[in-house]
Enzyme design. Structure first.
Site, PDB file in Angstrom:
ATOM      1  N   HIS A  99     -25.387 -23.322 -92.289  1.00 13.33           N
ATOM      2  CA  HIS A  99     -25.279 -20.992 -91.664  1.00 13.33           C
ATOM      3  C   HIS A  99     -23.498 -20.816 -91.859  1.00 13.33           C
ATOM      4  O   HIS A  99     -22.744 -21.980 -91.182  1.00 13.33           O
ATOM      5  CB  HIS A  99     -26.298 -21.414 -89.965  1.00 13.33           C
ATOM      6  CG  HIS A  99     -25.382 -20.211 -89.595  1.00 13.33           C
ATOM      7  ND1 HIS A  99     -25.624 -19.417 -89.497  1.00 13.33           N
ATOM      8  CD2 HIS A  99     -24.508 -19.790 -87.905  1.00 13.33           C
ATOM      9  CE1 HIS A  99     -25.126 -18.506 -88.755  1.00 13.33           C
ATOM     10  NE2 HIS A  99     -24.759 -18.603 -87.955  1.00 13.33           N
ATOM     11  N   LYS A 116     -16.738 -15.360 -87.281  1.00 12.65           N
ATOM     12  CA  LYS A 116     -17.197 -15.675 -88.839  1.00 12.65           C
ATOM     13  C   LYS A 116     -17.078 -14.916 -89.659  1.00 12.65           C
ATOM     14  O   LYS A 116     -16.523 -14.447 -90.475  1.00 12.65           O
ATOM     15  CB  LYS A 116     -18.327 -16.547 -89.309  1.00 12.65           C
ATOM     16  CG  LYS A 116     -18.419 -17.674 -87.808  1.00 12.65           C
ATOM     17  CD  LYS A 116     -19.759 -19.009 -88.390  1.00 12.65           C
ATOM     18  CE  LYS A 116     -20.985 -18.386 -88.134  1.00 12.65           C
ATOM     19  NZ  LYS A 116     -21.298 -17.648 -87.041  1.00 12.65           N
ATOM     20  N   ASP A 144     -23.188 -15.957 -94.003  1.00 12.38           N
ATOM     21  CA  ASP A 144     -24.312 -16.196 -92.716  1.00 12.38           C
ATOM     22  C   ASP A 144     -25.305 -17.022 -93.466  1.00 12.38           C
ATOM     23  O   ASP A 144     -25.275 -18.224 -92.882  1.00 12.38           O
ATOM     24  CB  ASP A 144     -25.561 -14.705 -92.716  1.00 12.38           C
ATOM     25  CG  ASP A 144     -26.555 -15.223 -92.019  1.00 12.38           C
ATOM     26  OD1 ASP A 144     -26.187 -15.709 -90.441  1.00 12.38           O
ATOM     27  OD2 ASP A 144     -27.704 -15.153 -91.469  1.00 12.38           O
ATOM     28  N   ARG A 190      -2.916 -30.665 -82.617  1.00 14.16           N
ATOM     29  CA  ARG A 190      -1.457 -29.307 -82.246  1.00 14.16           C
ATOM     30  C   ARG A 190       0.195 -29.954 -83.403  1.00 14.16           C
ATOM     31  O   ARG A 190       0.958 -29.374 -83.863  1.00 14.16           O
ATOM     32  CB  ARG A 190      -0.219 -29.545 -81.351  1.00 14.16           C
ATOM     33  CG  ARG A 190      -2.016 -29.182 -80.122  1.00 14.16           C
ATOM     34  CD  ARG A 190      -0.328 -29.087 -78.635  1.00 14.16           C
ATOM     35  NE  ARG A 190      -0.080 -27.706 -78.743  1.00 14.16           N
ATOM     36  CZ  ARG A 190       0.825 -28.031 -77.456  1.00 14.16           C
ATOM     37  NH1 ARG A 190       0.962 -28.321 -76.728  1.00 14.16           N
ATOM     38  NH2 ARG A 190       1.776 -26.875 -77.272  1.00 14.16           N
TER      39      ARG A 190
END
Length: 309
Positions: free
Chosen positions: A136, A157, A175, A241
């Site tokens: 998916h 998405k 999808d 980070r």
């Protein structure tokens, strides 16, 4: 499942005999040149492979007696043998034609040289018979990098993929992404035929990317190289980070680089994914900004420590 008939259609082989066996399945990517079998040694005959006969095998065959010819060809044709292919347009021996017709083993001829035929067949079979799975997500080609965008339903998405397409990148699948492992760590992604070229945007519905943006906005297949996993920003979670965290996503028996991107209002995900794709390319070229920054920081700390002492 792949059958001998599919092979004939793909390579335009000429069918000589064994038409009733064209529905035989092909399950093995390996090919066999039955040289020892021609000499009568069948103890380790790989009968479940496609059998390729070239000049060497057919020349030796012609040296055999009439009885040996019939016996060898009869043993060569087994119910699990997908097909037999004769290269270089060589005329098949009558004994082989007879055995293939009696045992319903498809017999093809090809004009290709033996080595070229084997190379083409191997490449095709490895692709067609590769392990397959479905994930998916959304697959997009960004600066030549196949980026698999994953995340929970509704995280954005498809909307991110739409923005990437508008910025000149190409959609592969939305999808549901079908992924083939053509070799270790080489994964090829493509869309199911039902949703090819389509993108679902909540509030708009299903849109056709090729119709709206042109043929240059889509790709039928792309190697999956980088995973961008979108997740709702969690204030209690520590996100990378600097870029030193090495995450991977396991797909079948392979792994690809994974980056987790927190999502919240104000973040331009399309730009972040563009930069992630470019940074991935730099890393593959040996440039690692995170490591360079860490080395620079450590050097500065060391110099500061020396000054204080």
């Amino acid at each position: 499942m792949m059958h001998s008939a599919d092979l004939q259609k793909k390579f335009n082989f000429k069918l000589i005999a064994g038409e009733a066996g064209l529905n035989r399945p092909i399950n093995n990517t390996d090919l066999s040149r039955p040289g020892l079998e021609m000499a009568g040694y069948f103890s380790h005959y790989s009968s479940d492979r496609i059998q390729i006969l070239g000049t060497t095998e057919t020349s030796f065959f012609e040296m055999l007696s009439k009885e040996d010819k019939a016996e060898r060809m009869n043993k060569l044709c087994r119910k699990e043998t997908p097909c037999i292919i004769i290269a270089r347009g060589i005329t098949p021996p009558d004994e082989l034609i007879d055995a293939c017709n009696r045992k319903d083993t498809p017999l093809f001829t090809s004009e290709d040289a033996t080595t070229n035929l084997i190379s083409r067949l191997t490449s095709y079979l490895e692709t067609q018979l590769a392990p397959v799975t479905s994930l998916h997500g959304v697959l997009v080609d960004v600066y030549g990098i196949g980026v698999l965008i994953t995340g929970d339903s509704g995280v954005g998405k498809s909307e991110t993929a739409l923005e990437l397409v508008k910025r000149g990148h190409r959609l592969v699948a939305d999808d549901n992404v079908e992924i083939k492992e053509v070799s270790r760590n080489v994964l090829m992604g493509s869309p199911p035929k039902l949703i090819e070229h389509l993108l679902e945007i909540r509030g708009l519905g299903i849109i056709n990317i090729m119709t709206l943006f042109g043929a240059g906005s889509i790709l039928p297949e792309k190697r999956v190289m980088l995973n961008i996993n979108l997740e709702t920003w969690d204030r209690n979670k520590m996100y990378d980070r600097v870029g030193l965290v090495e995450e991977t996503l396991a797909i079948l028996d392979s792994e690809i680089t994974k980056k987790t991107i927190p999502v919240k209002p104000g973040r331009n995900l399309a730009v972040i994914i563009e930069v992630a794709a470019m940074n991935y390319r730099l890393n593959k070229m040996g440039v690692n900004t995170a490591e360079e920054f860490t080395n620079r920081l450590n050097a500065q700390i060391k110099n500061q420590s020396l000054k204080e002492n």
